[in-house]
Design a protein around this motif. Structure first.
Motif, PDB file in Angstrom:
ATOM      1  N   MET A 166       0.800  -1.224   0.000  1.00  0.00           N
ATOM      2  CA  MET A 166       0.000   0.000   0.000  1.00  0.00           C
ATOM      3  C   MET A 166       0.838   1.281   0.000  1.00  0.00           C
ATOM      4  SD  MET A 166      -3.023  -0.774  -0.436  1.00  0.00           S
ATOM      5  CE  MET A 166      -3.945   0.709  -0.047  1.00  0.00           C
ATOM      6  N   PRO A 184       3.124   2.734  -1.915  1.00  0.00           N
ATOM      7  CA  PRO A 184       3.255   3.641  -3.062  1.00  0.00           C
ATOM      8  C   PRO A 184       2.080   4.594  -3.184  1.00  0.00           C
ATOM      9  CG  PRO A 184       3.854   1.437  -3.714  1.00  0.00           C
ATOM     10  CD  PRO A 184       3.289   1.336  -2.329  1.00  0.00           C
ATOM     11  N   ILE A 185       0.878   4.114  -2.832  1.00  0.00           N
ATOM     12  CA  ILE A 185      -0.326   4.914  -2.975  1.00  0.00           C
ATOM     13  C   ILE A 185      -0.175   6.247  -2.229  1.00  0.00           C
ATOM     14  CG2 ILE A 185      -2.817   4.946  -2.580  1.00  0.00           C
ATOM     15  CD1 ILE A 185      -2.062   2.865  -4.549  1.00  0.00           C
ATOM     16  N   SER A 231       2.149   8.215  -2.084  1.00  0.00           N
ATOM     17  CA  SER A 231       2.810   9.322  -2.777  1.00  0.00           C
ATOM     18  C   SER A 231       1.849  10.017  -3.750  1.00  0.00           C
ATOM     19  CB  SER A 231       4.109   8.864  -3.427  1.00  0.00           C
ATOM     20  OG  SER A 231       3.906   8.397  -4.705  1.00  0.00           O
ATOM     21  N   LEU A 232       0.681   9.421  -3.994  1.00  0.00           N
ATOM     22  CA  LEU A 232      -0.295  10.092  -4.853  1.00  0.00           C
ATOM     23  C   LEU A 232      -0.823  11.363  -4.210  1.00  0.00           C
ATOM     24  CD1 LEU A 232      -2.403   7.259  -6.466  1.00  0.00           C
ATOM     25  CD2 LEU A 232      -0.570   8.626  -7.437  1.00  0.00           C
TER      26      LEU A 232
END
Lengths: 66, 493
Positions: free
Chosen positions: B272, B274-275, B277-278
């Protein structure tokens, strides 16, 4: 093991390796200039890749993890 | 005092309260203070790791850079996910080793792996050097928030000093327990506020996200393509790689890894991450909206873009809420940084110099160091003139120099020895320092190189130098030893 190593390398090639071409594109996607769309796309893809890697990784199958 | 400042102050008190409450009923020895007794489950580890990455830099630096630079800012979105992939492989290995040796800090790891207390001392010092710009960045953020929320009544420098004092008290009282629970509060707040601002502001001023981008492109043609020189393609790729690497070797990250209860928990968490960095994308939307609405910010002032736009748009109490979220993004990573730095110096410098020191004394020294380090960081906050992102890249440049020795240490037959590791790290750090203090870049040092080489991030260049030195010195030292051994045998026979 080989498969998940490959899955770990693809995102680097996709997100950074293809950038020279990505920077040439003038198209807007989802309301964003292409380069922003590209990094967002890869962020989502990487999450997907990690999910795959986690489930393919034999080390995560073992019950005892010590 | 206006309502914005009151809201911010309330949140500061709340986070101190959470810290004190979390500590209750726990014996605070060093293990408990710094790694939470190694009993944190998947949820808390996730929050802590995310907290490390979502700092003031996200909030203020992200909007400031997008405001000022355009397309190059996109690097910030993609480096974290790439860093997480590397973490999937390396963090569990670090955890396993740390678990078996009961390690507490990052220098412990290097000292133990290379069987050299001196290397531990060096790693501790590099960690401190790298964490100072990172800590300064948090204090700068705190200063900007408090100053902007006071509508100019409090100067950024004074606000930075207040922020440093608050941070010190916070860490002294609660240690890592406070960080974990404030992190939970922080993540909820920052998530909703960033999402709201990123969607509402472009909609309010331009009627949508695409119209906003189009209007900026009209004002600044080519703003959403990488420039040919400077922050060019080769800069983008090298800075992303450097940050992805650096993001993996932060000392405070080691603390978070150590506090996990299993290596599988760490691997699972990566899915989870990476999400997270959105969130930056929405921060960028705010920065781009600010270009047309609060024009004319330059240099370090660009870090004010988000708050200036908020002040222009919203009532003071809501500006206070935004400021409070910003306060928490500085407080949580700031406290982790302060703690890791002090634990590091106490355990890996003080304890090595004074081997007779008891565990109690080491804990005491660690706690006493907290205000000292805070004071040093305050000095740089008040006297430095860099933007948040420049500071961040500098910190990453330093800390990434630990990577070669770290990676080599996982080889089955590691040919790198302590001599190589020490020489490589010193070479890498020296290269980053030299260019920073002379205000030069790789390009100004070697003006005849092709442009794409000149634009490379200095941290990456230093990293290559570091690796080469590490390998050469290791092999040479090995050879010297072998020669001596042969000589020794000859003289015997």
């Amino acid at each position: 093991m080989k498969r998940i190593i490959l899955l770990s390398i693809i995102p680097f090639i996709g997100s950074l390796g293809l950038l020279p071409f990505v920077d040439e594109v003038d198209q807007y996607v989802l309301g964003m200039p292409f380069i922003f769309f590209w990094v967002v796309l890869w962020t989502l893809l990487i999450s997907g890749f990690l999910w795959l890697i986690y489930h393919l990784d034999p080390r995560n199958m073992e019950d005892a993890d010590k | 005092m206006n309502s914005a400042l009151i809201v911010i102050l309330l949140f500061l008190l709340l986070s101190i309260f959470l810290g004190i409450k979390a500590k209750k009923g726990k014996q605070m020895d060093l293990d408990e203070w710094a790694v939470g007794g190694r009993g944190f489950g998947a949820f808390l580890i996730f929050i802590l790791l995310a907290g490390e990455m979502n700092t003031t830099f996200t909030f203020l630096g992200g909007s400031g850079w997008s405001y000022d630079k355009g397309a190059p800012a996109a690097y910030m979105i993609v480096y974290l996910p790439l860093s997480v992939i590397m973490m999937y492989w390396i963090a569990p290995a670090i955890w396993k080793y740390a678990q078996s040796k009961q390690l507490v800090s990052q220098p412990d790891f290097f000292a133990s792996k290379y069987n050299s207390p001196f290397l531990g001392v060096l790693v501790a010092i590099i960690g401190v050097i790298a964490m100072v710009p990172y800590l300064v960045l948090q204090l700068k953020g705190l200063g900007i928030i408090v100053s902007a929320a006071s509508y100019g009544a409090i100067s950024p420098s004074l606000a930075g000093i207040i922020g440093a004092a608050a941070l010190t008290i916070y860490v002294m009282v609660s240690g890592i327990h406070g960080s974990a629970w404030t992190a939970v509060l922080k993540d909820f707040m920052i998530f909703f506020i960033v999402l709201f601002l990123g969607i509402y502001l472009p909609l309010h001023y331009y009627g949508g996200i695409q119209p906003m981008f189009e209007s900026v492109e009209k004002m600044k043609p080519g703003f959403f393509h990488l420039p040919d020189k400077g922050l060019s393609l080769s800069w983008f790729i090298s800075a992303t790689l450097l940050s992805a690497i650096g993001g993996m070797v932060w000392p405070h990250l080691f603390n978070a890894i150590y506090s996990s209860e299993s290596s599988r928990a760490i691997r699972k968490n990566t899915i989870m991450q990476p999400i997270y960095s959105l969130m930056l994308l929405f921060v960028f939307f705010v920065g781009f909206t600010a270009i047309g609405q609060v024009p004319g910010l330059t240099g370090p002032d660009t870090d004010f873009a988000l708050l200036k736009l908020s002040i222009k748009t919203f009532d003071p109490w809501f500006v206070g809420l935004i400021g409070a979220a910003g306060l928490l993004t500085a407080l949580v990573p700031g406290s982790m940084l302060l703690m890791a730095t002090s634990t590091s110096i106490s355990l890996n410098v003080y304890k090595v110099i004074v081997p007779s020191a008891t565990g109690q004394q080491v804990t005491k020294v660690a706690k006493c160091l907290v205000p000292v380090i805070a004071l040093v960081a305050t000095y740089f906050t008040v006297n430095g003139g860099s933007t948040i992102v420049t500071l961040l890249l500098l910190g990453y440049g330093f800390i990434a120099q630990l990577l070669p020795a770290l990676l080599f240490s996982f080889l089955k037959n590691n040919f790198v020895n302590k001599y190589g590791a020490v020489a490589g790290m010193i070479a890498g750090v020296a290269a980053v320092m030299y260019t920073t203090f002379n205000n030069s870049s790789f390009g100004t040092l070697f003006p005849s190189l092709p442009q794409f080489v000149k634009d490379l991030d200095i941290g990456i260049v230093a990293l290559v130098l570091n690796t080469v030195v590490t390998v050469i010195v290791s092999v040479a030292a090995q050879g010297l030893k072998a020669k001596e051994a042969v000589k020794g045998k000859e003289s015997l026979s």
